[in-house]
Write a protein that holds these residues in place. Structure first.
Motif, short mmCIF file in Angstrom:
data_model
loop_
_atom_site.label_atom_id
_atom_site.label_comp_id
_atom_site.label_asym_id
_atom_site.label_seq_id
_atom_site.Cartn_x
_atom_site.Cartn_y
_atom_site.Cartn_z
N GLU A 481 1.01 -1.07 -0.10
CA GLU A 481 0.39 -0.10 -0.20
C GLU A 481 0.90 1.49 0.19
OE1 GLU A 481 -4.10 -0.71 1.85
OE2 GLU A 481 -2.97 -0.12 3.36
N ILE A 482 2.19 1.10 0.98
CA ILE A 482 2.63 2.24 -0.13
C ILE A 482 4.07 2.32 -1.08
CG2 ILE A 482 2.58 2.70 2.95
CD1 ILE A 482 6.25 2.15 3.28
N GLY A 483 3.92 1.25 -1.56
CA GLY A 483 4.09 1.26 -2.53
C GLY A 483 6.01 0.07 -3.08
N THR A 484 6.50 0.60 -1.67
CA THR A 484 7.20 -0.53 -1.49
C THR A 484 8.07 -1.55 -2.92
OG1 THR A 484 7.87 0.21 0.45
CG2 THR A 484 9.84 -1.50 0.25
N PRO A 485 9.12 -1.13 -3.60
CA PRO A 485 9.70 -1.65 -5.04
C PRO A 485 9.99 -3.51 -3.91
CG PRO A 485 9.95 0.52 -5.20
CD PRO A 485 9.76 -0.21 -4.04
N TYR A 486 10.20 -3.38 -2.77
CA TYR A 486 11.26 -5.28 -2.83
C TYR A 486 11.18 -4.79 -1.29
CZ TYR A 486 12.47 -4.31 -7.23
OH TYR A 486 12.48 -4.77 -9.32
N CYS A 487 11.35 -6.28 -1.44
CA CYS A 487 10.90 -6.82 0.37
C CYS A 487 12.11 -7.86 0.82
CB CYS A 487 9.29 -6.68 0.34
SG CYS A 487 8.27 -5.66 1.12
N PHE A 488 12.98 -7.82 1.56
CA PHE A 488 13.53 -8.83 1.83
C PHE A 488 13.41 -9.45 3.13
CE2 PHE A 488 15.98 -5.60 -1.38
CZ PHE A 488 16.58 -6.46 -2.11
N THR A 489 13.20 -10.24 3.19
CA THR A 489 12.37 -10.96 4.77
C THR A 489 13.36 -12.08 4.69
OG1 THR A 489 10.20 -10.82 3.95
CG2 THR A 489 11.04 -12.78 5.64
N VAL A 490 14.18 -11.96 6.26
CA VAL A 490 15.37 -12.27 7.07
C VAL A 490 14.05 -13.90 7.75
CG1 VAL A 490 17.14 -12.60 9.26
CG2 VAL A 490 16.22 -10.74 7.17
N ASP A 491 15.08 -14.54 7.51
CA ASP A 491 14.21 -16.25 8.29
C ASP A 491 15.06 -16.76 8.61
OD1 ASP A 491 15.14 -16.93 5.74
OD2 ASP A 491 13.05 -16.77 3.95
N ASN A 492 14.86 -17.97 8.75
CA ASN A 492 14.98 -19.45 9.69
C ASN A 492 16.26 -20.24 8.28
OD1 ASN A 492 13.88 -19.37 11.89
ND2 ASN A 492 12.74 -21.05 11.53
N GLN A 493 15.81 -20.62 7.11
CA GLN A 493 16.65 -20.03 6.19
C GLN A 493 18.26 -19.24 6.21
OE1 GLN A 493 15.26 -21.83 2.78
NE2 GLN A 493 17.39 -21.68 1.98
N THR A 494 18.08 -18.23 6.78
CA THR A 494 19.16 -17.32 6.55
C THR A 494 19.69 -17.46 7.65
OG1 THR A 494 17.50 -15.32 6.33
CG2 THR A 494 19.23 -14.82 7.28
N LEU A 495 19.59 -17.98 8.63
CA LEU A 495 21.14 -18.59 9.84
C LEU A 495 21.16 -19.11 9.62
CD1 LEU A 495 18.30 -18.39 13.13
CD2 LEU A 495 18.95 -16.32 12.29
N GLU A 496 20.75 -20.39 8.52
CA GLU A 496 21.70 -21.16 7.96
C GLU A 496 22.69 -21.32 7.03
OE1 GLU A 496 19.00 -24.58 6.59
OE2 GLU A 496 17.74 -24.45 9.11
N ASP A 497 22.13 -20.56 5.42
CA ASP A 497 22.70 -20.58 4.32
C ASP A 497 23.04 -18.66 4.28
OD1 ASP A 497 20.73 -19.42 3.31
OD2 ASP A 497 19.96 -21.26 2.14
N GLN A 498 22.53 -17.16 4.87
CA GLN A 498 22.95 -15.83 5.04
C GLN A 498 21.93 -15.71 3.46
OE1 GLN A 498 24.45 -14.08 7.10
NE2 GLN A 498 23.93 -16.18 7.94
N THR A 499 21.12 -16.84 3.04
CA THR A 499 20.28 -15.64 1.68
C THR A 499 18.90 -15.03 2.74
OG1 THR A 499 18.99 -17.70 1.58
CG2 THR A 499 21.43 -17.92 0.91
#
Length: 537
Positions: A481-499
């Motif tokens: 709704e505020i028009g942000t082109p991209y969202c980057f989400t940190v999740d459990n997999q991030t803890l494993e492989d830094q993606t």
């Protein structure tokens, strides 16, 4: 799908783009405050215009960049300036007051619905004549018709401008029908103003006769506050440019052809502010005055029309929704040799258009007037020919910054019932208030610190939002709704492989990228060429 202006206004307040000024006191008509996101959006549009005009001006017909310098002139100038420009004597709009509601209307923005003919020529009874503001939705018109007992259709009515109402007559040419038209001298029934029913009332004869109303706000300078100390808030920004023409010639190492650009606030005491921020009493303008020799003016006029089209397209506006009105000579301002209005299909005007920018060939009217009223020589001397002195002609591309904000919002507003928000703002990345959002999947201890570090790494280069609260679905909806082109989400997999997961606003598709590649991902995908390729694809 036709966009509803009410929905856009609602989203703007709900998400912090634009609020009514003095909202806690019930507002003040014609004034608006820009919230956190609205400020960023407006500033982005402003900065893109300034960059295109002043910092990296376009390449001219000779293959070289044109010369344009900037200016920031005072809002209050010597009152004689406005005498010279004609604003004190001629900057008027016709107004009509409603004696019942105390509301005020622009007379030239009102239309009357008059029955087109009568069967009885002897003493036809003139029915009530409902008056509406232009662009009133049809459902509201029919609703009022029903209340006034005029039926459920406008089929037998002629829509005429309120200002022309006295020119219309019922005549009886060759048959038994009284027909309404403009032919004079055969009147059998003149329209009676005591039958007029104003826009916000149900009874006739509440509208006053039109009278002229000067649009300039005045104030007083100094402590005495007498009529001799009266001054005015500028009604447009261009005057300061003309007043500083000689100063800039003497100091800025420029020569004709060249331009002076200015962005700033202007003030007009509009009779009827309307259509959200489109017509307000305090607004901002982005204006360029391009000074050139008279014989070169037609070429430069076409040049700036072309450049302005390219700029609007570069910030995400769809030129197929524009109408380029070459103003007829009879409708030109007295100083103009030619004007093209860039009109956009705003939701409130659909299927018609309303003005977003005007490009005018002003001749040398302004410099001539200020030279005469000030007694100061403003002639330009050609440095290659000391005997050649003249007042240059002017080409003026002038657009409202606040209208540009409304145009960009209207263009971006996209209904999509398949997503939780039901709508998203399809901003061109260059104007989007936030280029990306960093979202920890949860508020867990291990997710938030990583997301915060990524945010800190990116914020020096990009306008980034760190959004931690609520579930991930609601946060995606907010970013849509505020028009942000991209969202980057940190999740459990991030803890494993830094993606991290990157979500595209428009397509809602997701992919994984390494955390150390997020900055380069944004650089690549926010490039104008990349954005255009995605749009065309």
């Amino acid at each position: 799908m036709i966009k509803d202006m009410k929905d856009i206004v609602s989203l703007c307040k709900r998400r912090g783009f634009i609020f009514p000024a003095s909202d806690i006191y019930g507002g003040i008509n014609g004034f608006w405050d820009y919230g956190p996101l609205g400020t960023e959006l407006k500033n982005n549009i402003r900065d893109l215009w300034w960059k295109a005009m002043v910092l990296t001006p376009p390449v001219g017909p000779d293959g070289q960049p044109v010369q344009i310098v900037g200016l920031d002139s005072a809002i209050i100038q010597n009152p004689k300036c406005w005498e010279a420009s004609g604003h004190i004597g001629g900057f008027n709009d016709p107004m009509v007051d409603c004696k019942e509601t105390k509301k005020r209307y622009r007379a030239d923005h009102l239309v009357a619905y008059v029955i087109s003919h009568y069967m009885d020529d002897d003493q036809p009874e003139l029915k009530l004549i409902p008056v509406f503001e232009q662009n009133t939705p049809e459902e509201e018109i029919l609703k009022k018709f029903k209340k006034l007992g005029l039926g459920a259709s406008t089929e037998n009515y002629k829509v005429i401008p309120f200002m022309d109402i006295e020119n219309y007559h019922y005549t009886n040419p060759d048959n038994d029908h009284g027909m309404l038209h403009l032919e004079e001298g055969k009147s059998i029934l003149r329209l009676r103003k005591d039958k007029l029913v104003g826009p916000d009332v149900k009874i006739p004869d509440t509208l006053t006769e039109p009278k002229q109303f000067n649009l300039m706000f005045h104030t007083f300078v100094g402590a005495n506050a007498t009529e001799d100390d009266k001054a005015y808030l500028r009604p447009e920004t261009c005057a300061g440019i003309f007043l500083n023409f000689k100063n800039i010639i003497d100091t800025a190492r420029v020569k004709v052809p060249f331009g002076i650009a200015q962005i700033g606030k202007a003030f007009r005491n509009e009779v009827t502010p309307r259509n959200f921020i489109f017509r307000s009493r305090e607004f901002e303008q982005m204006e360029l005055e391009w000074f050139c020799e008279k014989e070169d003016a037609p070429q430069w006029f076409e040049f700036w029309v072309d450049q302005r089209k390219k700029w609007w397209e570069s910030i995400g506006m769809d030129l197929s929704k524009f109408h380029f009105l070459d103003v007829e000579k009879a409708d030109l301002a007295h100083y103009s040799d030619r004007t093209i209005d860039f009109e956009y299909q705003f939701p409130f005007a659909y299927p018609d258009y309303d003005e977003l920018e005007g490009i005018a060939h002003r001749g040398n009217f302004d410099l001539t007037q200020h030279q005469e009223f000030s007694g100061q020589k403003l002639e330009y001397m050609d440095p290659s020919d000391n005997t050649k002195r003249y007042l240059p002609d002017v080409i003026e591309p002038s657009c409202g910054l606040t209208r540009a904000v409304l145009g960009v919002l209207s263009e971006a507003y996209t209904v999509d019932e398949s997503r939780p928000s039901g709508v998203y703002l399809n901003f061109h990345p260059s104007v989007a208030p936030k280029k990306a959002a960093i979202l920890p999947l949860t508020a867990k201890e291990e997710h938030v610190p990583i997301a915060t570090k990524l945010y800190m790494d990116l914020r020096e280069e990009f306008a980034i939002d760190l959004d931690v609260k609520q579930n991930i679905g609601k946060r995606y909806a907010r970013q849509d709704e505020i028009g942000t082109p991209y969202c980057f989400t940190v999740d459990n997999q991030t803890l494993e492989d830094q993606t991290v997961t990157v979500r595209d606003r428009n397509t809602m598709t997701q992919e994984r990228v390494n955390m150390d590649q997020v900055a380069s991902y944004l650089r690549e995908n926010l490039k104008p060429a990349k954005v255009m390729a995605k749009k065309e694809g």
